[in-house]
Design a protein around this motif. Sequence first.
Motif, PDB file in Angstrom:
ATOM      1  N   ALA A 168       0.815  -1.212   0.000  1.00  0.00           N
ATOM      2  CA  ALA A 168       0.000   0.000   0.000  1.00  0.00           C
ATOM      3  C   ALA A 168       0.851   1.265   0.000  1.00  0.00           C
ATOM      4  O   ALA A 168       0.607   2.196  -0.777  1.00  0.00           O
ATOM      5  CB  ALA A 168      -0.940  -0.004   1.200  1.00  0.00           C
ATOM      6  N   THR A 169       1.864   1.321   0.851  1.00  0.00           N
ATOM      7  CA  THR A 169       2.677   2.529   0.954  1.00  0.00           C
ATOM      8  C   THR A 169       3.450   2.786  -0.326  1.00  0.00           C
ATOM      9  O   THR A 169       3.457   3.916  -0.848  1.00  0.00           O
ATOM     10  CB  THR A 169       3.643   2.421   2.154  1.00  0.00           C
ATOM     11  OG1 THR A 169       2.900   2.140   3.336  1.00  0.00           O
ATOM     12  CG2 THR A 169       4.431   3.698   2.334  1.00  0.00           C
TER      13      THR A 169
ATOM     14  N   HIS B  74      -7.340   1.454   1.071  1.00  0.00           N
ATOM     15  CA  HIS B  74      -6.276   0.577   0.572  1.00  0.00           C
ATOM     16  C   HIS B  74      -6.791  -0.861   0.509  1.00  0.00           C
ATOM     17  O   HIS B  74      -7.290  -1.390   1.516  1.00  0.00           O
ATOM     18  CB  HIS B  74      -5.056   0.658   1.487  1.00  0.00           C
ATOM     19  CG  HIS B  74      -4.645   2.069   1.814  1.00  0.00           C
ATOM     20  ND1 HIS B  74      -3.964   2.856   0.926  1.00  0.00           N
ATOM     21  CD2 HIS B  74      -4.877   2.833   2.919  1.00  0.00           C
ATOM     22  CE1 HIS B  74      -3.762   4.043   1.472  1.00  0.00           C
ATOM     23  NE2 HIS B  74      -4.297   4.056   2.671  1.00  0.00           N
TER      24      HIS B  74
ATOM     25  N   CYS C 292      -2.535   2.808   5.570  1.00  0.00           N
ATOM     26  CA  CYS C 292      -1.540   2.077   4.782  1.00  0.00           C
ATOM     27  C   CYS C 292      -0.404   1.542   5.653  1.00  0.00           C
ATOM     28  O   CYS C 292       0.223   0.538   5.307  1.00  0.00           O
ATOM     29  CB  CYS C 292      -0.987   2.949   3.659  1.00  0.00           C
ATOM     30  SG  CYS C 292      -0.107   4.430   4.164  1.00  0.00           S
TER      31      CYS C 292
END
Length: 799
Positions: free
Chosen positions: A306-307, A397, A429
Amino acid sequence: MSVINEETSKGAVVDSQLGKRKVDSEGSPVAGSRMDVSKTYAGIPVLLQKVIDENNTAAWAEIVERIDYIYANLDHSLGGLDRETGFASKVKSQIQDGKKLLFKPNLVNPTAIDAGTHGEGLGAPICTDWSLIAALMRWFHDRLDIHYHQMALGEASTAVLGLTISLRLASGKDIATEALFEGKSEDFYGGWGFFFVRKYLSERHPSSHEDDPMRGYEDSVAGRFFPPGKAGNRLMVYDLNKLDEDTSRGRTVAVPEGDNYKEITLHKVIVGGEPEDSNDLKDYPGCILINVPKMKIHAQDLLTNATKNLGIGLYPTQAPCDPGSGDMKWKYACPSRFPSFKGGLPHMPWVVKMDDDTNLPVRDEKGEYITTKTAGMPGTQVDVIRAVQAQNIFMVHVIDGIDMININHEGNGTSVKIPEGYVWASLDCVAIDLLCARYCFKTVPMREALKLKDENGWPTEFVHHVPVAIIDGKNIATEEDLDSPLFRYNLYHYAEARGVGQQKYYVVGWDALTETPLASLEGHLGRIEDKKFLELMTKTMYYNPSCMLWDMQKTLLSYAEAHDKLTGSSLLKEFMDGFDENNDGIIDYDENGRKGIWIPFFRMMSHYFDIMATEEYGQLRGNFYTIAEISLKPTNKNWNPGGHDFAQEHALVWTATLAFEMSREEGGEDPFVPGMIWGKGIWPSWQLATHIKLTNSIYGSQSPETINFQSLYGTAFQYADKTRNGGAYTGSTNQLVSDPASIKNYFKAVYEGADPLGFTLYVPAGYGSLEARRIPNVEETEDPGKVFTAHFDGGAEVW
């Protein structure tokens, strides 16, 4: 069967290895679904090939059934998240205010559909699967009553421009980058597959519904752009890189307490229009960002998740530094005619000053590389996420972990699909990434792991089994031990401190395989059955060979230490001197060399794309350039006229990683250390690993019978034959077509007296032969200006 259902699992009292405990209920909620992988997108590429080539309706019906299964299970992920957060009402409210639901997949190499065979492309494993996007869009449409024209798909894929140019050259068709995302452009098939998302969605809502998800497809094929506020009834696809043709599509926003950047230019489709311009805000109302990464092990970092899908994936490649100047300098991508790699972004703390003319790093009067210390990859990722958060962009996310991807994240054919079956959803995230990282690197039950944590003073109990090297007589053998990259990884703590999210989380959801609820206990993933907490753990050793020193540090450093003791080498010291900046005996992910290696590497790779796209035989010369200039010359100051060695330390990692891979092969006697063998769990000598690594780069093989076309020799041979010999040996003057037996046939002809082709490949001393046979057209040299170059027609042309 569990008597605890999905909705009541949070905070439930369960029996566990740690005694009677409450499962987690504090922190950020992460909602998940564990599916039967065989019922999801496994097999879709084969079915889709039948749909494309045969118009096979039965194959399409099976694809639809598989997407339906994913869709049904998304209720446990997104529905569970909504019960915990009420996010659906906020999404619907912002849609009513005019914002668009923007789906951001991970399409780093959008070649899920092979343009030649229409089967599974090399990019299929590493991209967010289009079938999951189809199920997600349907979920928001059906459950939240959001029309498809209120949605869009957007991506700033690193490779999309270069891939599109390659397909244009190969097909002779004018293919738009948006059409590559669609996977279909008129009668051309190749790319990702959003056209089939549209097809599925159009068949899965009432025919009387005027909301047609196919609207917008023709605009993708034509490369037409409409701002979200003027898109009308279209479901648009946006290439979020494109800020060069019309710079008014971008907006520069501030980064709260930015480390690497104080401001970042992003596409207005993401961040909305200028706040003071009402007309611009109507055209660009902003978005609700649905971040849908593919869970992968990364080559320069721990995970793509996600990041990273936002932290690298939102930066545009085609954002010019000086609009209208035509100088081909980009804010975040490498100076290049066709910007691809986002090599302007700090991918490591030390960033080296570059010479734009040579694509080589600059040194001071003492011969030291001129570098600047940055916040590295964590700063790059967190800066852009904080910038987007500051624009009041609501984010959801959703992780594609149905097949998690091991070994390689780049789509070169070595990626390994691990059928784990998960789809996770969260508004945080940091929390969702930490859960996924802990899952990947945990193979020890929590009771045992907590005991070991206390005994060893570990910073975390999330550890996994790894091979380590030990001395066994005259050999270096392998045994099992424990390690964790989380010992050495700081992103999640850093992101939490910057206000991106929090590390504390709790899990809710459903395991469709066992019909039991998902939960977490002190951060450990599990399910609840008969009021018992049963851990869920992977059986896979996750790592990326390109990042092995950081992913599996104990493995490589134990080999270095054993080799030193057995042979008198000083490998461990070389590793520590090269990477351990704070001298604490640990090489963490922010300690990856002081010479700024990734900036010149990305520059050179971008130059390769320029060569490939602009030269008649650019594929051949580009391959040669990549091997010579990136993998070989900068690893040794004696192998290039400038005396550069900015890859010297990383060459240690590459060689040690190869030694690990060799320990898992059949092996044999080690010719460099008397009495030593290698293979079947036995590691080779450093000298042998070094020799094989270099030989593989030159020839792609250890035998003259199997020299590879993609090697230095293979590319130079093909070029010489196609341009100087009419393709007599390769069978074609087309750079993409060569007879597989052509090198072998050429050797036979030369050995029988035929004139050699007009080229010379220069290599270091000792590398002019394979299996004691001299290789035609190869000359050994100690001249730094000649080594790893190819000369054609006596030097009339030099690679």
